[in-house]
Enzyme design. Structure first.
Site, PDB file in Angstrom:
ATOM      1  N   TYR A 188      -3.132  -2.872 -10.373  1.00  0.00           N
ATOM      2  CA  TYR A 188      -3.105  -2.702  -8.969  1.00  0.00           C
ATOM      3  C   TYR A 188      -2.054  -3.505  -8.469  1.00  0.00           C
ATOM      4  O   TYR A 188      -1.368  -3.580  -7.706  1.00  0.00           O
ATOM      5  CB  TYR A 188      -4.380  -2.635  -8.422  1.00  0.00           C
ATOM      6  CG  TYR A 188      -4.368  -2.427  -6.962  1.00  0.00           C
ATOM      7  CD1 TYR A 188      -4.134  -1.358  -6.284  1.00  0.00           C
ATOM      8  CD2 TYR A 188      -4.823  -3.420  -6.099  1.00  0.00           C
ATOM      9  CE1 TYR A 188      -4.034  -1.397  -4.994  1.00  0.00           C
ATOM     10  CE2 TYR A 188      -4.815  -3.328  -4.687  1.00  0.00           C
ATOM     11  CZ  TYR A 188      -4.369  -2.303  -4.070  1.00  0.00           C
ATOM     12  OH  TYR A 188      -4.328  -2.046  -2.860  1.00  0.00           O
ATOM     13  N   SER A 229       0.948  -1.338  -0.079  1.00  0.00           N
ATOM     14  CA  SER A 229       0.203  -0.222  -0.042  1.00  0.00           C
ATOM     15  C   SER A 229       0.923   1.387  -0.080  1.00  0.00           C
ATOM     16  O   SER A 229       0.267   2.316   0.049  1.00  0.00           O
ATOM     17  CB  SER A 229      -0.828   0.005   1.219  1.00  0.00           C
ATOM     18  OG  SER A 229      -2.011  -0.773   1.009  1.00  0.00           O
ATOM     19  N   TYR A 249      -4.384   4.440   7.908  1.00  0.00           N
ATOM     20  CA  TYR A 249      -5.758   4.179   7.960  1.00  0.00           C
ATOM     21  C   TYR A 249      -6.423   4.425   9.284  1.00  0.00           C
ATOM     22  O   TYR A 249      -6.222   5.634   9.508  1.00  0.00           O
ATOM     23  CB  TYR A 249      -5.475   2.681   8.060  1.00  0.00           C
ATOM     24  CG  TYR A 249      -4.825   1.808   6.780  1.00  0.00           C
ATOM     25  CD1 TYR A 249      -5.227   2.165   5.683  1.00  0.00           C
ATOM     26  CD2 TYR A 249      -3.894   1.364   6.921  1.00  0.00           C
ATOM     27  CE1 TYR A 249      -4.791   1.671   4.479  1.00  0.00           C
ATOM     28  CE2 TYR A 249      -2.934   0.789   5.853  1.00  0.00           C
ATOM     29  CZ  TYR A 249      -3.334   1.201   4.732  1.00  0.00           C
ATOM     30  OH  TYR A 249      -2.887   0.642   3.620  1.00  0.00           O
ATOM     31  N   LYS A 270       0.220   3.550  -2.780  1.00  0.00           N
ATOM     32  CA  LYS A 270      -0.982   4.313  -3.118  1.00  0.00           C
ATOM     33  C   LYS A 270      -0.839   5.801  -3.376  1.00  0.00           C
ATOM     34  O   LYS A 270      -0.959   6.407  -4.255  1.00  0.00           O
ATOM     35  CB  LYS A 270      -2.018   3.819  -1.931  1.00  0.00           C
ATOM     36  CG  LYS A 270      -2.580   2.569  -2.098  1.00  0.00           C
ATOM     37  CD  LYS A 270      -3.451   2.320  -0.865  1.00  0.00           C
ATOM     38  CE  LYS A 270      -3.929   0.887  -0.933  1.00  0.00           C
ATOM     39  NZ  LYS A 270      -4.496   0.305   0.407  1.00  0.00           N
ATOM     40  N   VAL A 318       1.488  -3.500   3.758  1.00  0.00           N
ATOM     41  CA  VAL A 318       1.366  -4.872   4.741  1.00  0.00           C
ATOM     42  C   VAL A 318       2.606  -5.817   4.309  1.00  0.00           C
ATOM     43  O   VAL A 318       3.065  -6.742   5.043  1.00  0.00           O
ATOM     44  CB  VAL A 318       0.194  -5.903   4.302  1.00  0.00           C
ATOM     45  CG1 VAL A 318      -1.131  -5.276   5.019  1.00  0.00           C
ATOM     46  CG2 VAL A 318      -0.039  -6.227   2.836  1.00  0.00           C
TER      47      VAL A 318
HETATM   48  N1  GLN Z   1      -2.080  -5.800  -1.646  1.00  0.00           N
HETATM   49  C1  GLN Z   1      -2.629  -5.346  -0.373  1.00  0.00           C
HETATM   50  C2  GLN Z   1      -4.088  -5.151  -0.682  1.00  0.00           C
HETATM   51  O1  GLN Z   1      -4.722  -4.576  -1.661  1.00  0.00           O
HETATM   52  C3  GLN Z   1      -2.190  -4.071   0.134  1.00  0.00           C
HETATM   53  C4  GLN Z   1      -2.688  -3.875   1.324  1.00  0.00           C
HETATM   54  C5  GLN Z   1      -1.904  -3.016   2.221  1.00  0.00           C
HETATM   55  O2  GLN Z   1      -0.545  -2.834   2.096  1.00  0.00           O
HETATM   56  N2  GLN Z   1      -2.374  -2.459   3.207  1.00  0.00           N
HETATM   57  O3  GLN Z   1      -4.815  -5.640   0.033  1.00  0.00           O
END
Ligand code: GLN
Length: 429
Positions: free
Chosen positions: A189, A64, A241, A67, A259
């Site tokens: 993505y 993420s 978040y 993003k 993550v």
């Molecule tokens: N690939 C993960 C997802 O889209 C990334 C989520 C994250 O890093 N919080 O669920």
């Protein structure tokens, strides 16, 4: 001297090395396969010098943390209006993979949750998924200053198991948010989440944001300052978040977690931080990553809302060169607040001079607001029967194109200005 900073980083990393709370992401086997004790910390100065501590060369997937970069790229390529029509900027207080849109606009609440990130991917121009991904891959690489690779196993696994993201993408399509086929957008993505970085790459990417879009290591501008300002804004409000409020209070740095175990944090104008530690808390943020950022912010005083001093004392000296002629020497970065103070001081002293000389050669940086205010000063003085001279050898206030408007009051040295002021006073008695 660099050892001193190195010691700080090693010490902060050591302090948290014993923490074993949390669990590695396990929604796909490839992510569970990492060394849970891996721990890297990197810091890039705003001129591109990088300090590293621990496993700073270990690669992991960006997840993420991609993003804010894809959001920035979408803003850069599609423009702010097009992006704002499809993605909000309100913190959601929800988990990153919440299947949700804003109640009234029916668009994703922000670009830092999956819904907004998937919408951002669809706003990056490209005739095919490959084109679109190529654009994203190139952009991340330019921010990191090296060609980044993809973890193909993670990509394949994300793609095979991503039901939740599929649910989000199809929901977005039903609300008319996606300009393309959901599966094509998702493919890009998943690929962007699978790009491999080290904590040092993250520090360099963070430093590129800290520098308003210029990669300090390569000197290359990757996007403009307005785009970066927006990306950093959503990192402040939504980057961590549902832990965003706690993060801003305790750490006070625009940030983003993934993550894969990474966290990126930015101190605008000053530095970029990258941390890697794959043990995650319940919200999906790296446990040791959060703690390290907290310590760094506290020990090095990095909170972006720290009010250390008045940042607008722009007048460095004020004196008379002869009776009726007062000089104001300005320095530092001159923004609205500093310019306001300068104007107010000159106004307050008005009975003490007939000609005010503003010396701006030591001003480092000036923004449009301050420039206009200083340029307008002369009119105000004239109305009060006074004159304003400007010593501006590098055209900081008076742009070369409008130099003729300042005929007779614009000088390259203080001596010239003082001499002209004396002559004028003699002439007018
Ligand atoms: N690939 C993960 C997802 O889209 C990334 C989520 C994250 O890093 N919080 O669920």
């Amino acid at each position: 001297m660099a050892e001193l900073v190195q010691q700080y980083l090693d010490q902060i990393r050591d302090e948290h090395a014993g923490v074993t709370d949390g669990a590695v992401a396990s929604y796909i086997p490839e992510l569970a396969n990492v060394d849970p004790m891996g721990f890297g910390l990197s810091l890039s100065s705003s001129d591109g010098f990088v300090y590293e501590s621990g496993d700073a060369a270990t690669e992991f997937t960006i997840q993420s943390i991609s993003k804010p970069f894809t959001y920035a790229l979408a803003l850069d390529q599609a423009g702010h209006d097009a992006v704002d029509a499809k993605i909000g900027v309100e913190p959601s207080g929800e988990a990153f993979n919440e299947i949700s849109v804003d109640d009234t606009t029916k668009t994703p609440k922000n670009p830092m949750i999956n819904a907004g990130a998937i919408a951002a991917v669809s706003l990056v121009p490209g005739a095919t998924p490959d084109d679109r991904f190529g654009c994203i891959h190139e952009f991340y690489s330019a921010c990191a200053g090296r060609r980044l690779d993809i973890d193909h196993a993670v990509y394949a696994s994300e793609k095979a198991t991503g039901s939740r993201n599929r649910a989000i993408a199809y929901m977005l399509q039903s609300f008319g948010v996606l300009g393309d086929e959901p599966d094509d957008v998702l493919d890009v993505y998943f690929r962007q989440c699978s790009i491999k970085v080290t904590s040092t790459d993250l520090a360099r990417m963070a430093a590129t944001l800290a520098r308003g879009g210029i990669n300090p290591a390569t000197g290359r501008r990757v996007t403009d300052a307005k785009v970066v300002q927006r990306a950093l804004s959503v990192m402040v409000t939504c980057g961590m978040y549902d832990a965003a409020g706690d993060w801003v209070s305790a750490v006070g740095l625009p940030a983003k977690s993934g993550v894969g175990g990474g966290i990126i944090a930015v101190l605008p104008g000053q530095l970029g931080i990258g941390v890697y530690s794959p043990l995650l808390d319940a919200k999906g943020n790296s446990v040791r990553g959060v703690r390290v950022c907290r310590s760094l912010s506290e020990k090095l005083g990095l909170h972006f809302l720290t009010v250390t001093r008045e940042s607008c004392s722009a007048i460095r000296a004020r004196y008379d060169v002869c009776d009726g002629v007062r000089v104001y020497e300005l320095h530092g970065d001159l923004l609205f607040a500093g310019a306001e103070q300068v104007l107010r001081t000159i106004e307050r002293d008005r009975d003490d001079y007939r000609i005010a000389i503003l010396e701006v050669s030591r001003v480092d940086d000036i923004n449009d607001a301050a420039r206009e205010m200083l340029a307008g000063m002369r009119t105000v003085l004239n109305t009060a029967g006074k004159e304003g001279f400007l010593v501006d050898p590098d055209n900081k206030v008076v742009r070369p194109a409008s130099e003729q408007d300042y005929d007779a009051v614009l000088f390259s040295t203080l001596d010239d200005a003082a001499e002209a002021a004396r002559r004028r006073l003699d002439r007018h008695g």
